[in-house]
Design an enzyme around this catalytic site. Structure first.
Site, mmCIF file in Angstrom:
data_model
loop_
_atom_site.group_PDB
_atom_site.id
_atom_site.type_symbol
_atom_site.label_atom_id
_atom_site.label_comp_id
_atom_site.label_asym_id
_atom_site.label_seq_id
_atom_site.Cartn_x
_atom_site.Cartn_y
_atom_site.Cartn_z
ATOM 1 N N PRO A 1 15.777 12.549 5.137
ATOM 2 C CA PRO A 1 15.325 11.390 5.898
ATOM 3 C C PRO A 1 13.874 11.017 5.557
ATOM 4 O O PRO A 1 13.168 11.785 4.915
ATOM 5 C CB PRO A 1 15.435 11.864 7.350
ATOM 6 C CG PRO A 1 15.399 13.345 7.279
ATOM 7 C CD PRO A 1 15.983 13.735 5.960
ATOM 8 N N ILE A 2 13.424 9.832 5.960
ATOM 9 C CA ILE A 2 12.059 9.362 5.706
ATOM 10 C C ILE A 2 11.331 9.062 7.018
ATOM 11 O O ILE A 2 10.308 8.366 7.038
ATOM 12 C CB ILE A 2 12.073 8.098 4.815
ATOM 13 C CG1 ILE A 2 13.045 7.066 5.379
ATOM 14 C CG2 ILE A 2 12.391 8.456 3.361
ATOM 15 C CD1 ILE A 2 12.937 5.702 4.794
ATOM 16 N N ASP A 3 11.858 9.588 8.132
ATOM 17 C CA ASP A 3 11.296 9.256 9.453
ATOM 18 C C ASP A 3 9.815 9.597 9.559
ATOM 19 O O ASP A 3 9.033 8.850 10.153
ATOM 20 C CB ASP A 3 12.097 9.990 10.557
ATOM 21 C CG ASP A 3 12.139 11.503 10.309
ATOM 22 O OD1 ASP A 3 11.904 12.266 11.250
ATOM 23 O OD2 ASP A 3 12.377 11.906 9.145
ATOM 24 N N LYS B 1 5.989 17.491 -12.997
ATOM 25 C CA LYS B 1 6.781 16.327 -12.567
ATOM 26 C C LYS B 1 6.348 15.884 -11.170
ATOM 27 O O LYS B 1 6.061 14.715 -10.915
ATOM 28 C CB LYS B 1 8.271 16.643 -12.547
ATOM 29 C CG LYS B 1 9.113 15.567 -11.851
ATOM 30 C CD LYS B 1 10.575 15.924 -11.815
ATOM 31 C CE LYS B 1 11.000 16.814 -10.691
ATOM 32 N NZ LYS B 1 11.074 16.190 -9.372
ATOM 33 N N ARG C 1 14.558 9.639 -5.815
ATOM 34 C CA ARG C 1 14.058 9.561 -4.442
ATOM 35 C C ARG C 1 12.551 9.338 -4.384
ATOM 36 O O ARG C 1 12.030 8.620 -3.559
ATOM 37 C CB ARG C 1 14.355 10.870 -3.715
ATOM 38 C CG ARG C 1 15.765 11.034 -3.256
ATOM 39 C CD ARG C 1 15.782 12.232 -2.395
ATOM 40 N NE ARG C 1 14.671 12.166 -1.473
ATOM 41 C CZ ARG C 1 14.665 11.353 -0.412
ATOM 42 N NH1 ARG C 1 15.669 10.582 -0.205
ATOM 43 N NH2 ARG C 1 13.632 11.318 0.392
ATOM 44 N N VAL D 1 14.106 25.026 3.827
ATOM 45 C CA VAL D 1 13.509 23.694 3.622
ATOM 46 C C VAL D 1 14.576 22.602 3.510
ATOM 47 O O VAL D 1 14.444 21.548 4.127
ATOM 48 C CB VAL D 1 12.595 23.691 2.374
ATOM 49 C CG1 VAL D 1 12.020 22.296 2.119
ATOM 50 C CG2 VAL D 1 11.473 24.714 2.528
ATOM 51 N N CYS E 1 20.725 13.168 -1.098
ATOM 52 C CA CYS E 1 21.060 13.616 -2.460
ATOM 53 C C CYS E 1 21.770 14.951 -2.355
ATOM 54 O O CYS E 1 22.036 15.432 -1.258
ATOM 55 C CB CYS E 1 19.806 13.716 -3.318
ATOM 56 S SG CYS E 1 18.832 15.178 -2.944
HETATM 57 C C1 EPZ Z 1 9.171 17.282 -2.672
HETATM 58 O O1 EPZ Z 1 10.265 16.545 -2.119
HETATM 59 C C2 EPZ Z 1 9.590 17.623 -4.107
HETATM 60 N N1 EPZ Z 1 9.845 16.407 -4.833
HETATM 61 C C3 EPZ Z 1 10.863 18.469 -4.080
HETATM 62 O O2 EPZ Z 1 11.154 18.872 -5.415
HETATM 63 C C4 EPZ Z 1 10.599 19.730 -3.277
HETATM 64 O O3 EPZ Z 1 11.789 20.450 -3.139
HETATM 65 C C5 EPZ Z 1 10.090 19.360 -1.852
HETATM 66 O O4 EPZ Z 1 8.931 18.508 -1.951
HETATM 67 C C6 EPZ Z 1 9.708 20.584 -1.041
HETATM 68 O O5 EPZ Z 1 8.781 21.339 -1.717
HETATM 69 C C7 EPZ Z 1 8.775 15.752 -5.374
HETATM 70 O O6 EPZ Z 1 7.627 16.108 -5.230
HETATM 71 C C8 EPZ Z 1 9.083 14.537 -6.172
HETATM 72 P P1 EPZ Z 1 9.639 17.006 1.810
HETATM 73 P P2 EPZ Z 1 10.089 15.737 -0.742
HETATM 74 O O7 EPZ Z 1 9.305 15.647 2.267
HETATM 75 O O8 EPZ Z 1 8.740 15.104 -0.727
HETATM 76 C C9 EPZ Z 1 12.505 16.918 5.636
HETATM 77 C C10 EPZ Z 1 12.450 19.151 -7.367
HETATM 78 O O9 EPZ Z 1 13.395 19.922 -7.587
HETATM 79 N N2 EPZ Z 1 11.905 15.589 5.902
HETATM 80 O O10 EPZ Z 1 8.610 18.057 1.892
HETATM 81 O O11 EPZ Z 1 11.250 14.874 -0.552
HETATM 82 C C11 EPZ Z 1 13.437 16.864 4.409
HETATM 83 O O12 EPZ Z 1 14.690 16.394 4.729
HETATM 84 C C12 EPZ Z 1 12.374 18.402 -6.024
HETATM 85 O O13 EPZ Z 1 11.526 18.925 -8.156
HETATM 86 C C13 EPZ Z 1 12.206 14.955 7.102
HETATM 87 O O14 EPZ Z 1 12.951 15.487 7.928
HETATM 88 O O15 EPZ Z 1 10.154 16.958 0.293
HETATM 89 C C14 EPZ Z 1 13.448 18.287 3.940
HETATM 90 O O16 EPZ Z 1 14.393 19.017 4.639
HETATM 91 C C15 EPZ Z 1 13.603 18.584 -5.193
HETATM 92 N N3 EPZ Z 1 11.677 13.726 7.328
HETATM 93 C C16 EPZ Z 1 12.034 18.740 4.283
HETATM 94 O O17 EPZ Z 1 11.500 17.829 5.243
HETATM 95 C C17 EPZ Z 1 10.840 13.096 6.423
HETATM 96 O O18 EPZ Z 1 10.387 11.976 6.663
HETATM 97 C C18 EPZ Z 1 11.110 18.778 3.068
HETATM 98 O O19 EPZ Z 1 10.989 17.488 2.544
HETATM 99 C C19 EPZ Z 1 10.539 13.767 5.220
HETATM 100 C C20 EPZ Z 1 11.087 15.023 4.981
#
Ligand code: EPZ
Length: 415
Positions: A122-124, A22, A92, A326, A116
Site C-alpha cells: 500500500p501507499i497510505d 538500484k 513500483r 517486512v 506485486c
Molecule cells: C524498498 O521498497 C525497496 N525498494 C525494496 O527492495 C525493499 O524490500 C524495501 O524497501 C524494504 O527494505 C526500493 O528501494 C526501490 P517500504 P518500499 O515502503 O519502499 C508497508 C528489491 O528487491 N507499507 O519500506 O516499497 C509495505 O507494504 C526491493 O530491491 C505500508 O504499509 O518498501 C511493506 O510491507 C523489493 N504503507 C513495508 O511497509 C506504505 O505507505 C515496507 O515497505 C508504505 C509501505
C-alpha cells in the site's frame, strides 16, 4: 522468455565487483526533477529499472545525456505532471516521482502502483505525509493525484519506517514552507545517500539515518554532482554465494558497515569474513551451521537478502528458521527451492529449512528479483545443470550478472 542454464561449481576463487545501488539510484533520478539545473550522477548501473525511471523523467520533461555509467540530467521545466501507466506499471518505485513533482509544480498524478509478487504494498503512509504537508489527495481512473498551491512543513509520524514513504515525504518537504519532522523514519543507507544528494542541491536536511529526520524548506534547489552508493544487496548476494562453497572470494567496492547484520549471520554460519578496505573477503571450507533469521527494517537483517540466505541455509547442517516481518508474501521462492530437493516448510510468516547436503538440478522459475537471485545461487550448488526461467526479474536488479559470474569461471548461459 529468456532463461539461464547454469552448471554447478566445486569451489569459488577470485574477485567480483559491486555496482551502484538500484535502490539508491532510483530515488536520486526522481529527485533530479526538483531543480532546473544540471545534475551529474556517476556509477549508474545499467539495470532495467533504471531505464524505466529514465523514461518516466524524460516524459515529464528531463533531458538526459549518458556518458558510460554517468548521467547528466537537466529539467528546465516540468512539461507533464502525470507519470505514464506504461512505465509505472512496470516498476513500483516509479512512485518516487510523486514527491518531487508535487514540490516542483504543486501537482503530481501517478498511476496507483498496485501490489506485486511480494505483497500488497500500500501507499497510505506516502499519502498521509503529503496530506500533512497540505496537499489534497484524490483517487480516480486508476490514478492518485496530489495537489497543493503551497506545501507547508509539518510533523509526520510514520506507523512503519517505510523506505518509500520516507523518501517521498523528504523530497516533497525540501521546498515546503517551514520545517518538516519525519518521526519513525526509515534509516536505510539509501535514505542517507538521497539526503546527501538533496543537501548537495541546497536542501536543508538533518538526521537522515536516524528515526527522526528534520527538513527545513528552501525556495529552490540547484544542480549537483554525485556518485551512487555501492549496492549492499548485490554485495550481500555475492557474499552468500561465496559462503555456499569451498571459497576464497573478494567482493569489491562495498561499504562493510551497510552489511553488518548479514556479516554477523554469515559468521554465525561458520564462514570467515575479512574486511580489506572497501572490499570484503569471504572464505569458507564448505561447512555451514544452521542459523535463525528475522528480517527487519535497517539496521536489521534486510528482507531483500532473505531469499538468497534461504538458499544458503538449504545446505546447512541442521534446521534453520526464517521469519519474514517486512513483506507479507515473500516466500514464493520456497516452492522452487523445494523443486531442487530442498526441505522447506512454511507456517504463516515463518519458514523452517531442514538442511541437506546437495541440491538437485531442475527447471525452476524466478518469481521476483531476489527469488531469482536465490535460484542462481542454488543452481551453483546443484548436482547438474539447472534451467532458470523468467530471468527478466533478475535483470531488474543485477547488473551484468552473467559477465561477472563468467569472470569467476562459472558456466552460465542465457538462452
Ligand atoms: C524498498 O521498497 C525497496 N525498494 C525494496 O527492495 C525493499 O524490500 C524495501 O524497501 C524494504 O527494505 C526500493 O528501494 C526501490 P517500504 P518500499 O515502503 O519502499 C508497508 C528489491 O528487491 N507499507 O519500506 O516499497 C509495505 O507494504 C526491493 O530491491 C505500508 O504499509 O518498501 C511493506 O510491507 C523489493 N504503507 C513495508 O511497509 C506504505 O505507505 C515496507 O515497505 C508504505 C509501505
Amino acid at each position: 522468455m529468456q532463461k539461464y542454464i547454469i552448471e554447478p561449481i566445486k569451489e569459488l576463487k577470485g574477485e567480483i565487483e559491486v555496482d551502484g545501488a538500484k535502490n539508491g539510484i532510483l530515488p536520486i533520478l526522481a529527485a533530479s526533477l526538483l531543480s532546473t539545473e544540471p545534475c551529474v550522477i556517476h556509477r549508474v548501473p545499467s539495470l532495467k529499472d533504471v531505464s524505466v525511471m529514465l523514461e518516466i523523467i524524460r516524459h515529464v520533461g528531463a533531458k538526459v545525456e549518458r556518458n558510460a555509467n554517468s548521467l547528466n540530467i537537466t529539467v528546465p521545466e516540468i512539461k507533464d505532471s502525470e507519470a505514464p501507466y506504461k512505465y509505472v506499471s512496470q516498476m513500483r518505485s516509479s512512485f518516487d516521482v510523486m514527491g518531487p513533482l508535487l514540490a516542483r509544480t504543486g501537482l503530481a498524478r501517478v498511476p496507483l502502483p498496485g501490489g506485486c509478487a511480494i505483497g500488497e504494498r500500500p501507499i497510505d503512509l506516502h499519502l498521509k505525509g503529503f496530506k500533512a504537508l497540505g496537499a489534497e489527495v484524490e483517487f480516480g481512473h486508476g490514478f492518485v493525484q496530489a495537489k497543493a498551491d503551497k506545501l507547508v512543513g509539518a510533523d509526520i509520524y510514520l506507523d512503519f519506517p517505510s523506505v518509500g514513504a520516507t523518501k517521498n515525504i523528504m523530497m516533497a518537504a525540501t521546498m515546503a514552507e517551514g520545517v518538516t519532522i519525519i518521526e519513525n523514519a526509515a534509516k536505510e543507507p539509501e535514505i542517507v545517500d538521497l539526503a546527501i544528494f538533496l543537501n548537495k542541491m541546497g536542501a536543508k536536511i538533518s538526521g537522515s539515518g536516524t528515526q527522526t529526520i528534520r527538513i527545513t524548506g528552501v525556495d529552490e534547489l540547484k544542480g549537483c554532482e554525485h556518485s551512487t552508493l555501492p549496492d549492499r544487496i548485490e554485495a550481500g548476494t555475492f557474499l552468500i554465494m561465496g559462503a555456499m562453497h569451498k571459497s576464497n572470494l573478494l567482493v569489491k567496492n562495498v561499504v562493510p558497515n551497510h552489511l553488518k547484520p548479514v556479516i554477523a549471520k554469515l559468521i554465525e554460519c561458520g564462514v570467515t569474513i575479512e574486511e580489506e578496505g572497501d572490499d570484503l573477503r569471504v572464505i569458507n571450507d564448505g561447512k555451514i551451521n544452521a542459523v535463525d533469521i528475522t528480517t527487519l527494517p535497517y539496521p536489521g537483517f534486510p528482507t531483500d537478502l532473505q531469499a538468497p540466505f534461504m538458499a544458503l541455509l538449504c545446505l546447512a547442517d541442521g534446521n534453520s528458521t526464517i521469519l519474514e516481518t517486512v513483506f507479507e508474501n515473500r516466500f514464493s521462492h520456497v516452492s522452487e527451492l523445494n523443486r531442487m530437493g530442498a526441505q522447506i516448510k512454511i507456517e504463516g510468516h515463518s519458514a523452517t529449512i531442514k538442511g541437506t547436503t546437495k541440491l538437485q538440478s531442475a527447471d525452476v522459475k524466478a518469481t521476483d528479483l531476489r527469488a531469482g537471485a536465490a535460484l542462481v545461487l542454488a543452481a551453483l550448488a546443484a548436482d547438474g545443470a539447472t534451467t532458470i526461467h523468467e530471468i527478466h526479474h533478475i535483470d531488474r536488479g543485477y547488473n551484468e550478472l552473467e559477465k561477472k559470474l563468467r569472470n569467476l569461471g562459472i558456466s552460465i548461459s542465457r538462452v
